[in-house]
Motif scaffolding. Structure first.
Motif, PDB file in Angstrom:
ATOM      1  N   GLU A 142       0.805  -1.224   0.000  1.00  0.00           N
ATOM      2  CA  GLU A 142       0.000   0.000   0.000  1.00  0.00           C
ATOM      3  C   GLU A 142       0.835   1.269   0.000  1.00  0.00           C
ATOM      4  OE1 GLU A 142      -2.683  -0.212   3.286  1.00  0.00           O
ATOM      5  OE2 GLU A 142      -3.680  -1.996   2.519  1.00  0.00           O
ATOM      6  N   TYR A 146       0.676   4.142  -3.080  1.00  0.00           N
ATOM      7  CA  TYR A 146       0.387   5.567  -2.931  1.00  0.00           C
ATOM      8  C   TYR A 146       1.418   6.416  -3.670  1.00  0.00           C
ATOM      9  CZ  TYR A 146      -0.582  10.075  -0.849  1.00  0.00           C
ATOM     10  OH  TYR A 146      -0.888  11.397  -0.677  1.00  0.00           O
ATOM     11  N   GLU A 149       0.631   6.188  -7.374  1.00  0.00           N
ATOM     12  CA  GLU A 149      -0.737   6.552  -7.747  1.00  0.00           C
ATOM     13  C   GLU A 149      -0.812   7.974  -8.299  1.00  0.00           C
ATOM     14  OE1 GLU A 149      -4.327   5.313  -8.601  1.00  0.00           O
ATOM     15  OE2 GLU A 149      -3.104   4.050  -7.302  1.00  0.00           O
TER      16      GLU A 149
END
Length: 165
Positions: A142, A146, A149
């Motif tokens: 995760e 991020y 992204e």
């Protein structure tokens, strides 16, 4: 001629002496350029993935720099060549983070260097790379997701602006 399965090859390789393994590796490297490139990556570059990625980005940058932008046909041909080489290096690495970094760089360079709005082929190529990035992004941790992204969202914004023309 029946080809042995990977499991059978693995068992046979375990029975060989180190000198025999060395000879087999060298024979494979002589047989095909791609085998030699993979062996080169595994021996000299796999331990430092960040410098490997930086070298590939430099090579991609040079390819885009030398691209003939005056002729769309020649530009597409050069872009396909750059993408083919990039995917080969991605295959050698097998690392999802490397995949994402290189494809994001490819899309950014494509966007900056070429007017992709002029060619449906280039738009489709751009879209396919976005899908591959998105798929690889789903398999990352995760925190890393991020980080990438933002860049992916910027590429998506550019893609949506193409549809408005």
């Amino acid at each position: 001629m029946k080809i042995a399965t990977l499991g059978e090859v693995r068992k046979e390789l375990k029975t060989l002496e180190s000198d025999e393994l060395l000879e087999l590796c060298l024979k494979l490297a002589r047989y095909k350029k791609e085998n030699k490139e993979l062996l080169n990556y595994l021996l000299f570059e796999a331990h430092d993935e960040s410098s490997f990625v930086a070298n590939i980005k430099d090579e991609m940058y040079e390819g885009f720099e030398n691209m003939n932008t005056g002729n769309l046909y020649l530009a597409k041909k050069t872009i396909r060549k750059i993408l083919r080489l990039t995917k080969k290096y991605i295959k050698y690495s097998g690392n999802k983070q490397t995949t994402i970094e290189l494809l994001i760089f490819f899309c950014q360079q494509l966007r900056q260097r070429c007017n992709i709005k002029e060619s449906k082929v280039l738009v489709n190529m751009y879209d396919r790379q976005l899908l591959i990035i998105d798929k690889a992004l789903g398999s990352l941790h995760e925190d890393l997701q991020y980080d990438y992204e933002e860049a992916l969202n910027e590429l998506r914004k550019f893609r949506s602006s193409i549809d408005h023309f």
